[in-house]
Write a protein that holds these residues in place. Sequence first.
Motif, PDB file in Angstrom:
ATOM      1  N   ILE A   1       0.845  -1.190   0.000  1.00  0.00           N
ATOM      2  CA  ILE A   1       0.000   0.000   0.000  1.00  0.00           C
ATOM      3  C   ILE A   1       0.884   1.245   0.000  1.00  0.00           C
ATOM      4  CG2 ILE A   1      -1.677   1.334   1.345  1.00  0.00           C
ATOM      5  CD1 ILE A   1      -2.774  -1.354   2.383  1.00  0.00           C
ATOM      6  N   SER A   2       0.601   2.145  -0.940  1.00  0.00           N
ATOM      7  CA  SER A   2       1.310   3.424  -1.076  1.00  0.00           C
ATOM      8  C   SER A   2       2.821   3.270  -1.267  1.00  0.00           C
ATOM      9  CB  SER A   2       1.025   4.333   0.127  1.00  0.00           C
ATOM     10  OG  SER A   2      -0.360   4.611   0.204  1.00  0.00           O
ATOM     11  N   ALA A   3       3.263   2.121  -1.757  1.00  0.00           N
ATOM     12  CA  ALA A   3       4.694   1.896  -2.019  1.00  0.00           C
ATOM     13  C   ALA A   3       5.091   2.519  -3.358  1.00  0.00           C
ATOM     14  CB  ALA A   3       4.998   0.404  -2.027  1.00  0.00           C
ATOM     15  N   GLU A   4       6.378   2.754  -3.528  1.00  0.00           N
ATOM     16  CA  GLU A   4       6.923   3.266  -4.785  1.00  0.00           C
ATOM     17  C   GLU A   4       7.706   2.147  -5.465  1.00  0.00           C
ATOM     18  OE1 GLU A   4       9.291   6.795  -4.373  1.00  0.00           O
ATOM     19  OE2 GLU A   4       7.798   7.741  -3.077  1.00  0.00           O
ATOM     20  N   LEU A   5       7.250   1.779  -6.674  1.00  0.00           N
ATOM     21  CA  LEU A   5       7.919   0.741  -7.449  1.00  0.00           C
ATOM     22  C   LEU A   5       8.174   1.237  -8.873  1.00  0.00           C
ATOM     23  CD1 LEU A   5       5.569  -1.135  -5.572  1.00  0.00           C
ATOM     24  CD2 LEU A   5       7.348  -2.700  -6.273  1.00  0.00           C
ATOM     25  N   VAL A   6       8.521   2.499  -9.013  1.00  0.00           N
ATOM     26  CA  VAL A   6       8.739   3.098 -10.329  1.00  0.00           C
ATOM     27  C   VAL A   6       9.858   2.356 -11.047  1.00  0.00           C
ATOM     28  CG1 VAL A   6       9.397   5.203 -11.565  1.00  0.00           C
ATOM     29  CG2 VAL A   6       7.934   5.349  -9.527  1.00  0.00           C
ATOM     30  N   ASP A   7       9.566   1.915 -12.269  1.00  0.00           N
ATOM     31  CA  ASP A   7      10.540   1.249 -13.131  1.00  0.00           C
ATOM     32  C   ASP A   7      11.102  -0.047 -12.525  1.00  0.00           C
ATOM     33  OD1 ASP A   7      11.780   1.198 -15.630  1.00  0.00           O
ATOM     34  OD2 ASP A   7      13.595   2.158 -14.877  1.00  0.00           O
ATOM     35  N   ALA A   8      10.336  -0.686 -11.644  1.00  0.00           N
ATOM     36  CA  ALA A   8      10.762  -1.960 -11.052  1.00  0.00           C
ATOM     37  C   ALA A   8      10.412  -3.116 -11.990  1.00  0.00           C
ATOM     38  CB  ALA A   8      10.087  -2.167  -9.696  1.00  0.00           C
ATOM     39  N   ASP A   9      11.102  -4.232 -11.842  1.00  0.00           N
ATOM     40  CA  ASP A   9      10.859  -5.429 -12.648  1.00  0.00           C
ATOM     41  C   ASP A   9      10.189  -6.494 -11.784  1.00  0.00           C
ATOM     42  OD1 ASP A   9      10.829  -7.629 -14.321  1.00  0.00           O
ATOM     43  OD2 ASP A   9      12.993  -7.735 -14.570  1.00  0.00           O
ATOM     44  N   LEU A  10       8.896  -6.717 -12.040  1.00  0.00           N
ATOM     45  CA  LEU A  10       8.131  -7.749 -11.339  1.00  0.00           C
ATOM     46  C   LEU A  10       7.653  -8.800 -12.333  1.00  0.00           C
ATOM     47  CD1 LEU A  10       7.501  -4.907  -9.614  1.00  0.00           C
ATOM     48  CD2 LEU A  10       6.128  -6.495  -8.339  1.00  0.00           C
ATOM     49  N   SER A  11       8.361  -8.936 -13.434  1.00  0.00           N
ATOM     50  CA  SER A  11       7.948  -9.887 -14.464  1.00  0.00           C
ATOM     51  C   SER A  11       7.940 -11.309 -13.913  1.00  0.00           C
ATOM     52  CB  SER A  11       8.866  -9.787 -15.684  1.00  0.00           C
ATOM     53  OG  SER A  11      10.208 -10.046 -15.326  1.00  0.00           O
ATOM     54  N   GLY A  12       6.863 -12.022 -14.215  1.00  0.00           N
ATOM     55  CA  GLY A  12       6.747 -13.413 -13.794  1.00  0.00           C
ATOM     56  C   GLY A  12       6.517 -13.609 -12.305  1.00  0.00           C
ATOM     57  N   ALA A  13       6.327 -12.530 -11.547  1.00  0.00           N
ATOM     58  CA  ALA A  13       6.139 -12.640 -10.097  1.00  0.00           C
ATOM     59  C   ALA A  13       4.761 -13.196  -9.762  1.00  0.00           C
ATOM     60  CB  ALA A  13       6.320 -11.280  -9.435  1.00  0.00           C
TER      61      ALA A  13
ATOM     62  N   ALA B   1      -2.226  -9.638  -3.852  1.00  0.00           N
ATOM     63  CA  ALA B   1      -1.340  -8.562  -3.379  1.00  0.00           C
ATOM     64  C   ALA B   1      -2.136  -7.268  -3.244  1.00  0.00           C
ATOM     65  CB  ALA B   1      -0.183  -8.371  -4.358  1.00  0.00           C
ATOM     66  N   ASN B   2      -1.731  -6.411  -2.316  1.00  0.00           N
ATOM     67  CA  ASN B   2      -2.403  -5.129  -2.130  1.00  0.00           C
ATOM     68  C   ASN B   2      -1.449  -3.999  -2.499  1.00  0.00           C
ATOM     69  OD1 ASN B   2      -3.835  -2.874  -1.356  1.00  0.00           O
ATOM     70  ND2 ASN B   2      -4.507  -3.745   0.582  1.00  0.00           N
ATOM     71  N   PHE B   3      -1.735  -3.383  -3.660  1.00  0.00           N
ATOM     72  CA  PHE B   3      -0.942  -2.261  -4.173  1.00  0.00           C
ATOM     73  C   PHE B   3      -1.711  -0.940  -4.060  1.00  0.00           C
ATOM     74  CE2 PHE B   3       0.820  -5.796  -6.707  1.00  0.00           C
ATOM     75  CZ  PHE B   3       2.174  -5.527  -6.664  1.00  0.00           C
ATOM     76  N   SER B   4      -2.776  -0.906  -3.322  1.00  0.00           N
ATOM     77  CA  SER B   4      -3.647   0.270  -3.269  1.00  0.00           C
ATOM     78  C   SER B   4      -2.835   1.558  -3.059  1.00  0.00           C
ATOM     79  CB  SER B   4      -4.659   0.109  -2.131  1.00  0.00           C
ATOM     80  OG  SER B   4      -5.507   1.223  -2.075  1.00  0.00           O
ATOM     81  N   GLY B   5      -3.030   2.512  -3.981  1.00  0.00           N
ATOM     82  CA  GLY B   5      -2.353   3.801  -3.876  1.00  0.00           C
ATOM     83  C   GLY B   5      -0.877   3.791  -4.212  1.00  0.00           C
ATOM     84  N   ALA B   6      -0.365   2.689  -4.727  1.00  0.00           N
ATOM     85  CA  ALA B   6       1.071   2.582  -5.031  1.00  0.00           C
ATOM     86  C   ALA B   6       1.415   3.263  -6.355  1.00  0.00           C
ATOM     87  CB  ALA B   6       1.491   1.116  -5.078  1.00  0.00           C
ATOM     88  N   ASP B   7       2.678   3.627  -6.515  1.00  0.00           N
ATOM     89  CA  ASP B   7       3.179   4.176  -7.767  1.00  0.00           C
ATOM     90  C   ASP B   7       3.931   3.076  -8.504  1.00  0.00           C
ATOM     91  OD1 ASP B   7       4.162   5.579  -9.916  1.00  0.00           O
ATOM     92  OD2 ASP B   7       5.095   7.171  -8.713  1.00  0.00           O
ATOM     93  N   LEU B   8       3.286   2.549  -9.552  1.00  0.00           N
ATOM     94  CA  LEU B   8       3.860   1.484 -10.361  1.00  0.00           C
ATOM     95  C   LEU B   8       4.135   1.989 -11.780  1.00  0.00           C
ATOM     96  CD1 LEU B   8       1.431  -1.362  -9.236  1.00  0.00           C
ATOM     97  CD2 LEU B   8       3.809  -1.132  -8.581  1.00  0.00           C
ATOM     98  N   SER B   9       4.417   3.265 -11.912  1.00  0.00           N
ATOM     99  CA  SER B   9       4.653   3.792 -13.250  1.00  0.00           C
ATOM    100  C   SER B   9       5.906   3.158 -13.852  1.00  0.00           C
ATOM    101  CB  SER B   9       4.746   5.316 -13.240  1.00  0.00           C
ATOM    102  OG  SER B   9       5.581   5.799 -12.234  1.00  0.00           O
ATOM    103  N   TYR B  10       5.750   2.762 -15.107  1.00  0.00           N
ATOM    104  CA  TYR B  10       6.805   2.140 -15.912  1.00  0.00           C
ATOM    105  C   TYR B  10       7.312   0.810 -15.342  1.00  0.00           C
ATOM    106  CZ  TYR B  10       6.366   6.681 -17.941  1.00  0.00           C
ATOM    107  OH  TYR B  10       5.828   7.821 -18.507  1.00  0.00           O
ATOM    108  N   VAL B  11       6.529   0.177 -14.490  1.00  0.00           N
ATOM    109  CA  VAL B  11       6.890  -1.122 -13.923  1.00  0.00           C
ATOM    110  C   VAL B  11       6.719  -2.216 -14.982  1.00  0.00           C
ATOM    111  CG1 VAL B  11       4.584  -1.738 -13.055  1.00  0.00           C
ATOM    112  CG2 VAL B  11       6.602  -2.548 -11.840  1.00  0.00           C
ATOM    113  N   ASN B  12       7.496  -3.278 -14.867  1.00  0.00           N
ATOM    114  CA  ASN B  12       7.352  -4.443 -15.737  1.00  0.00           C
ATOM    115  C   ASN B  12       6.626  -5.528 -14.957  1.00  0.00           C
ATOM    116  OD1 ASN B  12       7.537  -6.671 -17.383  1.00  0.00           O
ATOM    117  ND2 ASN B  12       9.742  -6.586 -17.640  1.00  0.00           N
ATOM    118  N   LEU B  13       5.359  -5.767 -15.353  1.00  0.00           N
ATOM    119  CA  LEU B  13       4.541  -6.824 -14.753  1.00  0.00           C
ATOM    120  C   LEU B  13       4.230  -7.900 -15.777  1.00  0.00           C
ATOM    121  CD1 LEU B  13       2.093  -4.571 -12.720  1.00  0.00           C
ATOM    122  CD2 LEU B  13       3.552  -6.335 -11.725  1.00  0.00           C
ATOM    123  N   GLY B  14       5.020  -7.958 -16.842  1.00  0.00           N
ATOM    124  CA  GLY B  14       4.790  -8.924 -17.906  1.00  0.00           C
ATOM    125  C   GLY B  14       4.768 -10.350 -17.376  1.00  0.00           C
ATOM    126  N   GLY B  15       3.666 -11.063 -17.667  1.00  0.00           N
ATOM    127  CA  GLY B  15       3.545 -12.458 -17.264  1.00  0.00           C
ATOM    128  C   GLY B  15       3.333 -12.672 -15.780  1.00  0.00           C
TER     129      GLY B  15
END
Length: 184
Positions: free
Chosen positions: A78-90, A95-109
């Motif tokens: 919640i409210s975490a910053e994951l800008v430009d992080a790689d979470l591919s295949g995770a 999961a609770n990402f409410s209010g988080a900054d996931l701009s430009y994150v990789n969530l592929g797959g």
Amino acid sequence: MDVQELLRRYALGERDFSNVNLVHVCLTNANLVGAHLTGAHLIQADLRGADLTAAHLRQAKLNQATLADAVMIKICLISAELVDADLSGANLINANFSGADLSYVNLGGANLKGADLSNTNLTGADIRGADLSGANLKEANLDGADLNGAYLDNSDLSGANIIGANMRRAGLSGAKMPDGTIHE
């Protein structure tokens, strides 16, 4: 605190590592199930393959972190910053990402079944082929996000900004769209 100290204390049963500063560290394949890392600074940390099931990372900073193939079932971001992080295949089931900054994150797959992404910034995110079945995307900003081939069946996109999002080949069966209609 350094990585060895954190892992030693975790092995001894300690779980609260709130506000720890571990910028650019290697925690590949680390077992941190149930760890409390609220407000932690893990910028550019390598957490590939780590097990963070039921961990608490509220307001943590994970910008440019690598979390590919990590297990993060029921994680609190919640409210975490994951800008430009790689979470591919995770594995991010529930999961609770409410209010988080996931701009430009990789969530592929990634597996995001039942995840809470309400009020989340997903600007420019790579979400190709991710499973968001049953996910809560209410009021999420998906401007410029790539959801090509993503599964959004039964997800809630009410109030979400999907302008500029690539939703080609996205599965939307039963999804509640931004205008409140249910996709057939």
